[in-house]
Structure formats: structure tokens, C-alpha cells
Design a protein around this motif. Structure first.
Motif, PDB file in Angstrom:
ATOM      1  N   THR A 251      10.915   5.358  -8.210  1.00  0.00           N
ATOM      2  CA  THR A 251       9.742   6.304  -8.198  1.00  0.00           C
ATOM      3  C   THR A 251       8.216   5.805  -8.220  1.00  0.00           C
ATOM      4  OG1 THR A 251       9.811   7.862  -9.725  1.00  0.00           O
ATOM      5  CG2 THR A 251      11.343   8.831  -8.242  1.00  0.00           C
TER       6      THR A 251
ATOM      7  N   TYR B 167       4.866   1.248  -1.464  1.00  0.00           N
ATOM      8  CA  TYR B 167       4.837   1.409  -0.013  1.00  0.00           C
ATOM      9  C   TYR B 167       6.541   1.593   0.721  1.00  0.00           C
ATOM     10  CZ  TYR B 167      -0.233   0.682   0.050  1.00  0.00           C
ATOM     11  OH  TYR B 167      -1.505   0.386   0.348  1.00  0.00           O
ATOM     12  N   THR B 168       6.820   2.368   1.035  1.00  0.00           N
ATOM     13  CA  THR B 168       8.206   2.666   1.932  1.00  0.00           C
ATOM     14  C   THR B 168       8.905   1.078   2.118  1.00  0.00           C
ATOM     15  OG1 THR B 168       8.253   3.440   3.289  1.00  0.00           O
ATOM     16  CG2 THR B 168       8.557   4.852   1.597  1.00  0.00           C
ATOM     17  N   ASP B 169       9.649   0.851   2.220  1.00  0.00           N
ATOM     18  CA  ASP B 169      10.720  -0.348   3.286  1.00  0.00           C
ATOM     19  C   ASP B 169      10.254   0.164   3.923  1.00  0.00           C
ATOM     20  OD1 ASP B 169      11.912  -0.745   0.588  1.00  0.00           O
ATOM     21  OD2 ASP B 169      13.930   0.082   0.854  1.00  0.00           O
ATOM     22  N   ASP B 170      10.373   0.613   4.597  1.00  0.00           N
ATOM     23  CA  ASP B 170       9.837   1.271   6.070  1.00  0.00           C
ATOM     24  C   ASP B 170       8.242   1.386   6.928  1.00  0.00           C
ATOM     25  OD1 ASP B 170      10.531   3.660   5.295  1.00  0.00           O
ATOM     26  OD2 ASP B 170      11.488   4.426   6.913  1.00  0.00           O
ATOM     27  N   SER B 171       7.641   1.767   5.846  1.00  0.00           N
ATOM     28  CA  SER B 171       6.321   2.109   5.548  1.00  0.00           C
ATOM     29  C   SER B 171       5.288   1.326   6.860  1.00  0.00           C
ATOM     30  CB  SER B 171       4.858   1.822   4.568  1.00  0.00           C
ATOM     31  OG  SER B 171       4.002   2.071   4.329  1.00  0.00           O
TER      32      SER B 171
ATOM     33  N   GLN C 121       7.543  -3.578   4.558  1.00  0.00           N
ATOM     34  CA  GLN C 121       7.076  -3.738   3.389  1.00  0.00           C
ATOM     35  C   GLN C 121       6.995  -5.562   3.393  1.00  0.00           C
ATOM     36  OE1 GLN C 121       9.261  -4.077  -0.492  1.00  0.00           O
ATOM     37  NE2 GLN C 121       8.450  -1.409  -0.351  1.00  0.00           N
TER      38      GLN C 121
ATOM     39  N   TYR D 209       3.358  10.158   1.953  1.00  0.00           N
ATOM     40  CA  TYR D 209       4.109   9.717   1.187  1.00  0.00           C
ATOM     41  C   TYR D 209       5.826  10.720   1.076  1.00  0.00           C
ATOM     42  CZ  TYR D 209      -0.366   7.907  -1.941  1.00  0.00           C
ATOM     43  OH  TYR D 209      -0.658   7.102  -1.916  1.00  0.00           O
ATOM     44  N   ALA D 210       6.149   9.991   0.771  1.00  0.00           N
ATOM     45  CA  ALA D 210       7.485   9.542   0.832  1.00  0.00           C
ATOM     46  C   ALA D 210       7.977  10.866  -0.655  1.00  0.00           C
ATOM     47  CB  ALA D 210       8.622   8.799   0.595  1.00  0.00           C
TER      48      ALA D 210
ATOM     49  N   ASP E  32       9.740   9.670  -2.957  1.00  0.00           N
ATOM     50  CA  ASP E  32       9.554   9.675  -3.991  1.00  0.00           C
ATOM     51  C   ASP E  32       8.330   8.846  -4.690  1.00  0.00           C
ATOM     52  OD1 ASP E  32       9.033   7.347  -2.146  1.00  0.00           O
ATOM     53  OD2 ASP E  32      11.284   6.281  -2.560  1.00  0.00           O
TER      54      ASP E  32
ATOM     55  N   ARG F 144       6.116   6.571  -2.534  1.00  0.00           N
ATOM     56  CA  ARG F 144       5.443   5.410  -2.084  1.00  0.00           C
ATOM     57  C   ARG F 144       5.487   5.569  -0.909  1.00  0.00           C
ATOM     58  NH1 ARG F 144      10.313   1.761  -1.818  1.00  0.00           N
ATOM     59  NH2 ARG F 144      11.508   3.479  -1.088  1.00  0.00           N
TER      60      ARG F 144
ATOM     61  N   ALA G 296       3.665   6.448   3.114  1.00  0.00           N
ATOM     62  CA  ALA G 296       5.519   6.155   3.922  1.00  0.00           C
ATOM     63  C   ALA G 296       4.458   5.297   5.535  1.00  0.00           C
ATOM     64  CB  ALA G 296       6.850   7.234   4.888  1.00  0.00           C
TER      65      ALA G 296
END
Length: 154
Positions: A2, A37-41, A53, A110-111, A113, A115, A117
Motif C-alpha cells: 500500500t 502507480y498501479t501496474d496497469d495505471s 509501469q 487512486y486504487a 491501495d 497507488r 490508477a
């Protein structure tokens, strides 16, 4: 993993999130920044639309190779739930020595967690003379006592 503060944001936690983003970007370290940032931001940044990312890392690496002496100030504009809106300005110079001030607005989502999105940015660049620069601190984090955007009349 997070990235506090987590949504939903209060005024205090939204301001903390904005300052954390400013600090990370002023490091000019894509390895540090991309973790926020999220993995799929997904981003919209001028004419580029990086997603994920790896693409964001590549975008930031290109950016800070081109934008020398980069110094950024962000300011909270609004917040609600898992969204934050900011305005910002940054100063930099190009390879020819031309100084620029870039003005922008961003909308962040934001997601859970903490991060980011989604990032939607609108940015304008303005050439300035070196004598017109307003951001004078050693490269890296803006000192707490340095004026913000509103204090500078930007």
C-alpha cells in the motif's frame, strides 16, 4: 503493498498525497516515482498515453533526460473520495540552455491501495529568461520554507 495515505482522502491526507508526489517527482528518479502507480495505471500526458509501469518508467526517463534542472511545485486544487485534482508549475531548461516554465493541471484517481490508477494531465510550456526563474533550491525536494504556487502568484 500500500501507498498511504489511502482513499477516501480528507483535506489533510490529500495535501500529504500531493506533497509526496511532488517530492518523488523532484527526485527525478523514475525507479522511485513509478512505484506510486498501479501496474496497469493509465496516463494522458500531452500527446503521450503511457499505460503500465514499464511505459511510465520509459516516459519519465525520456522526460528527465530532456528537462534539465527540473524543479516542480504542486498544489492541491480539490479532492473527493479517491480523486485528487492538482495544479502545478515546474521550471527546467533544454539542451540549448532555454529555460521554460511549464504550467499544468492534473486529475488523479487512486486504487484502494493508495497507488494512482489514472492520471490526466494538461500542460502548457512558456519560455522564460533565466532571470525570471522563481524556483531556486538545490535539486531535489523543495524546502518546506520555499514559497508555494499561490505565494509566488502563479
Amino acid at each position: 503493498m500500500t501507498r498511504p495515505p489511502l482513499p477516501p482522502f480528507t483535506l489533510e491526507t490529500a495535501r500529504a498525497k500531493v506533497r509526496a508526489a511532488e517530492d518523488a517527482w523532484n527526485s527525478r528518479n523514475p525507479d522511485l516515482v513509478v512505484g506510486a502507480y498501479t501496474d496497469d495505471s493509465f496516463w494522458r500526458n500531452r500527446a503521450e498515453f503511457p499505460s503500465g509501469q514499464d511505459e511510465i518508467h520509459a516516459f519519465l526517463s525520456r522526460k528527465w533526460t530532456r528537462e534539465h534542472q527540473y524543479r516542480l511545485i504542486k498544489e492541491l486544487w480539490a479532492h473527493s473520495g479517491n480523486r485528487i485534482a492538482v495544479r502545478y508549475a515546474y521550471e527546467w531548461r533544454d539542451d540549448s540552455g532555454q529555460w521554460m516554465r511549464s504550467y499544468g493541471n492534473e486529475n488523479w484517481e487512486y486504487a484502494e491501495d493508495g497507488r494512482m490508477a489514472r492520471r490526466h494531465a494538461s500542460i502548457n510550456d512558456r519560455p522564460i529568461h533565466e532571470t525570471d526563474r522563481l524556483f531556486h533550491w538545490p535539486l531535489g525536494r523543495r524546502p518546506d520554507d520555499h514559497p508555494g504556487l499561490s505565494d509566488l502568484g502563479l
